[in-house]
Design a protein around this motif. Structure first.
Motif, PDB file in Angstrom:
ATOM      1  N   THR A 137      14.406  -4.275  15.661  1.00 45.83           N
ATOM      2  CA  THR A 137      13.084  -4.849  15.338  1.00 45.83           C
ATOM      3  C   THR A 137      12.755  -4.785  13.855  1.00 45.83           C
ATOM      4  O   THR A 137      12.313  -5.775  13.271  1.00 45.83           O
ATOM      5  N   SER A 186       5.512   6.385  -1.713  1.00 45.77           N
ATOM      6  CA  SER A 186       4.879   7.599  -2.250  1.00 45.77           C
ATOM      7  C   SER A 186       5.924   8.462  -2.949  1.00 45.77           C
ATOM      8  O   SER A 186       7.129   8.224  -2.821  1.00 45.77           O
ATOM      9  N   TYR A 204       3.014   4.642  -5.370  1.00 46.96           N
ATOM     10  CA  TYR A 204       1.690   4.019  -5.175  1.00 46.96           C
ATOM     11  C   TYR A 204       0.532   4.997  -5.408  1.00 46.96           C
ATOM     12  O   TYR A 204      -0.599   4.592  -5.643  1.00 46.96           O
TER      13      TYR A 204
END
Ligand SMILES: NC(=O)c1ccc[n+]([C@@H]2O[C@H](COP(=O)([O-])OP(=O)(O)OC[C@H]3O[C@@H](n4cnc5c(N)ncnc54)[C@H](OP(=O)(O)O)[C@@H]3O)[C@@H](O)[C@H]2O)c1
Length: 307
Positions: A137, A186, A204
């Motif tokens: 997926t 992060s 970020y």
């Protein structure tokens, strides 16, 4: 067979380990003994019924009014074929496969029937069941969004949310397509994203990439955490903004073959954060629900020593 049944919408405790009937493959189906599956953001959203309020009613009608119609969650798996229906031609007993169950769910169980023409393929030879179960997926999602962004060789691409399941595949696939890739994540995940091939990384928590003055040909939001309007000033004049939440696509076995060939060529891999046994799936949901998993969270099935 053992399965995790989602008895109603709610917190992870609604998930119960139950003994349910083992499925029998129809003439055109394969029966897979599941060795590994994952808990994805999609499973968490389905269990907790987290949808925007304007989608509440249509989603309840489609997914189940008081509890999920598809009581066994799990969107992807890897395992071994135990039996095939009489009309099945593409697969045989003992084939090792990986697959997406899509919105039919059902992978959080010892066995799952799939149509032979579904999103199922022979598992990459160089992956364990756990690694392979984490591919379909997230890998297919990343592939379709990158195709929608029409990435060309040498273009500058930024992957926002580069450390999730979709993001980790997106970084590797964008590199494969010849892009110069920047990954936003992060502090904790900077090294991971670099190790996946990102040319640059942006933390970020410390820097807003839309204010750096850098322009990108494609901005890919892989976690639904940045808006198109905010990104406009960081796009080249013909640049595109694409989001995993806005692109619609149909998964196919051809997508799996595409990913499998890259995996076997050593170009892409799946990132696994944690593994839990099936019995501890509620714990896995609690972890994924926090929204900070690194790549994928794999569920291993009992009696499987190859995950
Ligand atoms: N997974 C799939 O197979 C799939 C397929 C189709 C669609 N989707 C959808 O795509 C979305 C992403 O799913 P996912 O499984 O890849 O990841 P996810 O579990 O939704 O997100 C986990 C990742 O998001 C990062 N993240 C969290 N807040 C962030 C922020 N403010 N800025 C940048 N990164 C942030 C986290 O990194 P930090 O810990 O560093 O913050 C973590 O690595 C979901 O909405 C999902 O439903 C997923």
């Amino acid at each position: 067979m053992k399965a995790i049944v989602c008895t109603k919408y709610g917190p992870p405790d609604v998930l119960q380990l139950e003994e349910v009937a083992k499925p029998t493959p129809r003439d055109n189906e394969i029966l897979v003994k599941v060795h590994a599956t994952t808990v994805s953001a999609g499973d968490v959203r389905m269990r907790s019924f987290t949808v925007p309020f304007w989608e509440w009613l249509p989603a309840r009608i489609y997914l189940g009014l008081r509890k999920p119609k598809r009581a066994i969650l799990g969107m992807q798996l890897a395992g071994e074929i135990e039996a095939v229906g009489k009309d099945v031609k593409l697969f045989k007993k003992c084939d090792q496969v990986f697959a997406s169950c899509g919105l039919d769910f059902g992978a959080h169980a010892e066995y799952k029937c799939l149509p032979e023409v579904g999103v199922v393929e022979i598992k990459p030879a160089n992956m364990t069941y756990g690694e392979a179960a984490a591919v379909p997926t997230g890998g297919i999602g990343a592939l379709h969004v990158l195709r929608k962004g029409n990435i060309q060789n040498g273009q500058k691409v930024i992957i926002y949310g580069a450390s999730g399941s979709v993001g980790t595949f997106a970084v590797q696939l964008a590199k494969h397509f010849g892009a110069e890739v920047t990954g936003v994540c992060s502090t904790t995940n900077l090294e991971l994203v670099k190790s996946l091939g990102a040319d640059k990384v942006v933390d970020y928590a410390k820097e807003d990439f839309t204010k750096s003055g850098e322009l990108y040909d494609c901005i890919f939001d892989a976690v639904g955490k940045v808006s198109k309007s905010k990104c406009k000033k960081a796009l080249t004049p013909n640049g595109t903004f694409v989001s995993i939440h806005k692109v619609t696509y149909k998964e196919s076995a051809e997508d799996l073959i595409f990913l499998k060939e890259l995996i076997e060529a050593g170009k892409i891999k799946s990132v696994i954060d944690r593994r839990y046994p099936l019995e501890q799936i509620a714990e896995a949901h609690r972890y994924v629900e926090k929204g900070h998993k690194m790549g994928n969270v794999v569920i291993t099935l009992e009696n499987s020593n190859k995950t």
